[in-house]
Design an enzyme around this catalytic site. Sequence first.
Site, PDB file in Angstrom:
ATOM      1  N   ASP A  25       0.826  -1.204   0.000  1.00 40.38           N
ATOM      2  CA  ASP A  25       0.000   0.000   0.000  1.00 40.38           C
ATOM      3  C   ASP A  25       0.865   1.262   0.000  1.00 40.38           C
ATOM      4  O   ASP A  25       0.665   2.169   0.814  1.00 40.38           O
ATOM      5  CB  ASP A  25      -0.943   0.016   1.213  1.00 40.38           C
ATOM      6  CG  ASP A  25      -1.624  -1.318   1.447  1.00 40.38           C
ATOM      7  OD1 ASP A  25      -2.007  -1.960   0.447  1.00 40.38           O
ATOM      8  OD2 ASP A  25      -1.770  -1.712   2.618  1.00 40.38           O
ATOM      9  N   ASN A 168     -17.315  -6.661  -0.622  1.00 45.02           N
ATOM     10  CA  ASN A 168     -16.473  -6.140   0.458  1.00 45.02           C
ATOM     11  C   ASN A 168     -16.459  -4.629   0.536  1.00 45.02           C
ATOM     12  O   ASN A 168     -16.562  -4.056   1.616  1.00 45.02           O
ATOM     13  CB  ASN A 168     -15.034  -6.638   0.281  1.00 45.02           C
ATOM     14  CG  ASN A 168     -14.868  -8.068   0.716  1.00 45.02           C
ATOM     15  OD1 ASN A 168     -15.720  -8.909   0.459  1.00 45.02           O
ATOM     16  ND2 ASN A 168     -13.762  -8.363   1.379  1.00 45.02           N
ATOM     17  N   GLU A 205     -11.092  -0.897  -4.092  1.00 48.50           N
ATOM     18  CA  GLU A 205     -10.379  -0.291  -2.968  1.00 48.50           C
ATOM     19  C   GLU A 205      -9.145   0.452  -3.467  1.00 48.50           C
ATOM     20  O   GLU A 205      -8.874   0.494  -4.673  1.00 48.50           O
ATOM     21  CB  GLU A 205      -9.966  -1.353  -1.943  1.00 48.50           C
ATOM     22  CG  GLU A 205      -8.944  -2.353  -2.462  1.00 48.50           C
ATOM     23  CD  GLU A 205      -8.557  -3.413  -1.440  1.00 48.50           C
ATOM     24  OE1 GLU A 205      -9.293  -3.599  -0.455  1.00 48.50           O
ATOM     25  OE2 GLU A 205      -7.504  -4.063  -1.648  1.00 48.50           O
ATOM     26  N   HIS A 269      -2.893  -1.129  -5.505  1.00 51.67           N
ATOM     27  CA  HIS A 269      -2.878  -0.128  -4.434  1.00 51.67           C
ATOM     28  C   HIS A 269      -1.824   0.934  -4.732  1.00 51.67           C
ATOM     29  O   HIS A 269      -0.830   1.087  -4.032  1.00 51.67           O
ATOM     30  CB  HIS A 269      -2.638  -0.743  -3.066  1.00 51.67           C
ATOM     31  CG  HIS A 269      -3.166   0.141  -1.977  1.00 51.67           C
ATOM     32  ND1 HIS A 269      -4.185  -0.227  -1.145  1.00 51.67           N
ATOM     33  CD2 HIS A 269      -2.841   1.417  -1.626  1.00 51.67           C
ATOM     34  CE1 HIS A 269      -4.456   0.763  -0.309  1.00 51.67           C
ATOM     35  NE2 HIS A 269      -3.646   1.786  -0.593  1.00 51.67           N
ATOM     36  N   ARG A 303       4.840  -7.937  -0.579  1.00 52.78           N
ATOM     37  CA  ARG A 303       4.364  -6.966  -1.553  1.00 52.78           C
ATOM     38  C   ARG A 303       5.312  -5.762  -1.452  1.00 52.78           C
ATOM     39  O   ARG A 303       5.330  -5.060  -0.453  1.00 52.78           O
ATOM     40  CB  ARG A 303       2.917  -6.551  -1.264  1.00 52.78           C
ATOM     41  CG  ARG A 303       1.916  -7.671  -1.533  1.00 52.78           C
ATOM     42  CD  ARG A 303       0.501  -7.254  -1.238  1.00 52.78           C
ATOM     43  NE  ARG A 303       0.278  -7.079   0.196  1.00 52.78           N
ATOM     44  CZ  ARG A 303      -0.872  -6.639   0.729  1.00 52.78           C
ATOM     45  NH1 ARG A 303      -1.872  -6.303  -0.054  1.00 52.78           N
ATOM     46  NH2 ARG A 303      -0.993  -6.535   2.035  1.00 52.78           N
TER      47      ARG A 303
END
Length: 342
Positions: A25, A168, A205, A269, A303
């Site tokens: 992120d 979600n 998201e 993200h 990540r």
Amino acid sequence: MDTQSSPTSSSTTTYRNPIIEQRADPWVYRHTDDYYYFTGSVPSFDYIELRRATHIQGLADAEPVIVWRKPDTGPMSHLIWAPEIHYIHQKWYIYFAAAATDEIVDGLFQHRMFVLENDHPNPLEGTWVEKGQIMTPWDTFALDATTFIHQDQQYLLWAQKEPEIDGNSNLYLSIMDNPWTLKGTPTRLSIPELSWECIGFKVNEGPAFLRKQDQLFISYSASATDHHYCMGLLTADIHSDILNAASWIKSDQPVFGTAEAHSQYGPGHNCFTVSEDGQQDVMIYHARNYKEISGNPLYDPNRHMRAQIIHWNADHTPNFGVPVADHISTDQTASVDHAKES
């Protein structure tokens, strides 16, 4: 991010990925002091760190400073996710998501969105003050708050579970009364409805705002956080009413996704910044360099933060290409093929 002044011509700017390992992120903000400020989710999900450098590549070696740790109890005591740093009205703000528990209820974590404030000129110093939770119309799973100014108005853009909608999280946009308070009724911009948005989980998201000439863009991430994770794009005219959901057109296919040939899996993200010379637009994102994951992919720490130059089509729309391979300069391998490799 406003890229109005950035030309579309080529530049010699290059980046070699990954830049920062084990930072999902990722968020990079270039301030008027010419520093790039970085934050992102740490694998332990229990604190927020900042680092800064005058070059994006230099963030790898910049000393991280822990600016906030989660309390032992309370609504911000678990799973600190996706911090972002912004500069608003001469103060620094960090937006992040946190939960009161690790528990999953009805298939969802229990995150809400929170804000920290710091009035020191250098956000790695000074005191970060907790401004509390961002209250929305629903007391439900909410995360990935980001903010931007458009036509002299501050907006908040985020992801949240709306009780009557399956899935979600959806994407929402609202005017802000101040950096931690919404004003008026939020607009639902997008729900996970296309097949590539609903693999594993129905997810929209990680939104990020980008402005280029006469168009506005919102990138976002979709599907489960394994190799199916990918990015979509919403587009609107700069003169349109951005609080009218009909102003935004959704891409019918992912604009950035897994590239098997480059060993890049589940990119997403993202955020946007500019190159050091101000000549090119840069996308910051995370991805893994392997496909198979043991257990819940959310708890796989690998990540890594990456950077990639954005290329622009003749119609002023972004062409993200495909994720570049590890340890290869981005200007050498960036493809103009939008197709997602699977």
